[in-house]
Design an enzyme around this catalytic site. Structure first.
Site, PDB file in Angstrom:
ATOM      1  N   CYS A 156       0.828  -1.201   0.000  1.00 36.74           N
ATOM      2  CA  CYS A 156       0.000   0.000   0.000  1.00 36.74           C
ATOM      3  C   CYS A 156       0.868   1.259   0.000  1.00 36.74           C
ATOM      4  CB  CYS A 156      -0.916  -0.027   1.220  1.00 36.74           C
ATOM      5  SG  CYS A 156      -1.904   1.456   1.375  1.00 36.74           S
ATOM      6  N   CYS A 159      -0.446   4.166   2.129  1.00 31.78           N
ATOM      7  CA  CYS A 159      -0.299   3.979   3.583  1.00 31.78           C
ATOM      8  C   CYS A 159       1.152   4.199   4.014  1.00 31.78           C
ATOM      9  CB  CYS A 159      -0.671   2.560   4.012  1.00 31.78           C
ATOM     10  SG  CYS A 159      -2.136   1.895   3.256  1.00 31.78           S
ATOM     11  N   ASP A 160       2.099   3.655   3.240  1.00 40.55           N
ATOM     12  CA  ASP A 160       3.487   3.573   3.713  1.00 40.55           C
ATOM     13  C   ASP A 160       4.458   4.480   2.962  1.00 40.55           C
ATOM     14  OD1 ASP A 160       2.606   1.630   5.475  1.00 40.55           O
ATOM     15  OD2 ASP A 160       2.988   0.000   4.060  1.00 40.55           O
TER      16      ASP A 160
END
Ligand code: NAP
Length: 329
Positions: A156, A159-160
């Site tokens: 992701c 997200c990261d």
């Protein structure tokens, strides 16, 4: 089908009696499993149809789309983030009164006309069921991937990605997700490698055009990952050029895998017909091989997995469930 002598409907809950014994109590019209775009749409349509409905999500509502940083093809809402879009859907469904239970389904009994669903906490009875459990990220299945997941291997980018500010990363895949991820990461990272196993991308042309314009993205065609290497964090990957058979190492700080998805069907697996990739087979009414059970969104077999097609399935599945209830109860 069971024949009941008397049935009452009190506050939307039908109670049926046969020879003085309550046979069904608290039977829902509809249970929806999964709170992504398909499930949320089903909830909105079900509440508007006044179906006695309950929704289940094992963790956070939203589904995979919450990880999409920009959704550019949802009609009427250009450039909206995935998170914002599903948040609007959730508010819409909740304003209509949908109740969302954070429980994981772990068993289902379909032998009676009324289906019995068991979760980690409770047991529920329902006339119909919509499975909208979506899909999960596919793994590369190479050495080091599992061990370094969360330590540089990610599925992701939104997200990261922020952890890789000014660093070098590799994105794997040639579809919309990998190309979107590479574009997103190019805004944060010093250098982005995009590794694709063929010499042509699968992603839509508009994304390809954006990608080819970015100078800090290098595309490595016909290239596959053999191993992810690092002690306590990703340090490099071994890759192979499938045309030349050249094998070499690429020093990176992070690896983003965007090679597609596989359906979340776990305990439904044994009762529903599936296609070769494991997606639930449905007809145009979103009906599965089991009467009263419908599949909607990415978990179902379909030519195009998009938010709009998931939303469409959610509406069709509720329409079909309503017809089934009218005809069978
Ligand atoms: P996808 O379209 O299935 O593409 C997967 C990519 O990964 C393909 O390029 C594939 O290569 C490659 N791949 C698969 N297995 C691999 C492996 N083992 N090793 C290396 N490469 C591998 O998947 P996706 O990009 O995740 O997209 C999933 C669905 O979501 C698609 O229908 C997409 O259109 C949709 N989507 C929609 C939106 C939106 O609506 N805004 C945004 C993102 C995604 P090949 O090309 O060689 O098969």
């Amino acid at each position: 089908m069971i024949k009941y002598t008397t049935c009452y409907k009190i506050k939307g809950v039908r109670r049926c009696y046969s020879k003085g014994v309550i046979i069904i109590e608290n039977v829902y019209d509809l249970l929806i499993v999964g709170a992504g775009p398909a499930g949320m749409t089903a909830a909105i349509y079900a509440k508007r149809a006044k179906l006695n409905t309950l929704m289940f999500e094992k963790s956070f509502p939203g589904g995979q789309v919450v990880n999409t940083y920009e959704v550019d093809n949802y009609p009427g809402l250009p450039n909206i983030s995935g998170y914002e879009l599903v948040d609007k859907m959730r508010s819409h469904a909740e304003n209509l009164g949908i109740e969302i239970k954070t429980e994981e389904i772990n068993a289902i009994d379909i032998h009676e006309p009324v289906k019995v669903i068991k979760t980690d906490k409770n047991e529920y009875k329902t006339k119909t069921l919509i499975i909208a459990t979506g899909a999960k990220w596919k793994k590369l299945g190479v050495k080091g991937e599992k061990e370094l997941t969360g330590l540089g291997v990610s599925y992701c980018a939104t997200c990261d990605g922020a952890f890789y500010n000014g660093k070098t990363v590799a994105v794997i895949g040639g579809g919309d997700v990998a190309v979107e991820d590479a574009i997103f990461l190019s805004n944060l990272c010093k250098k982005v490698y995009l590794l694709h196993r063929r010499d042509e991308l699968r992603a839509v042309k508009i994304l390809q055009d954006k990608l080819f314009e970015l100078e800090n993205i290098e595309i490595l065609w016909n290239t596959q990952v053999k191993e992810v290497i690092g002690e306590n964090k990703v340090e490099k990957i071994t890759v192979i050029n499938t045309s030349t058979k050249d094998e070499y190492e690429l020093e990176i700080d992070g690896l983003f895998v965007g090679i597609g998805t596989e359906p979340n069907i776990n305990f439904f697996e044994d009762i529903l017909d599936k296609d070769a990739q494991g997606y639930i087979i449905t007809d145009v009414n979103c009906e599965t091989n089991v009467k009263g059970i419908y599949a909607a969104g990415d978990v179902a077999n379909k030519p195009l997995r998009q938010i709009v097609t998931a939303v469409s399935d959610g509406a069709v599945a509720v329409y079909s469930a309503e017809r089934y209830i009218i005809e069978n109860f």
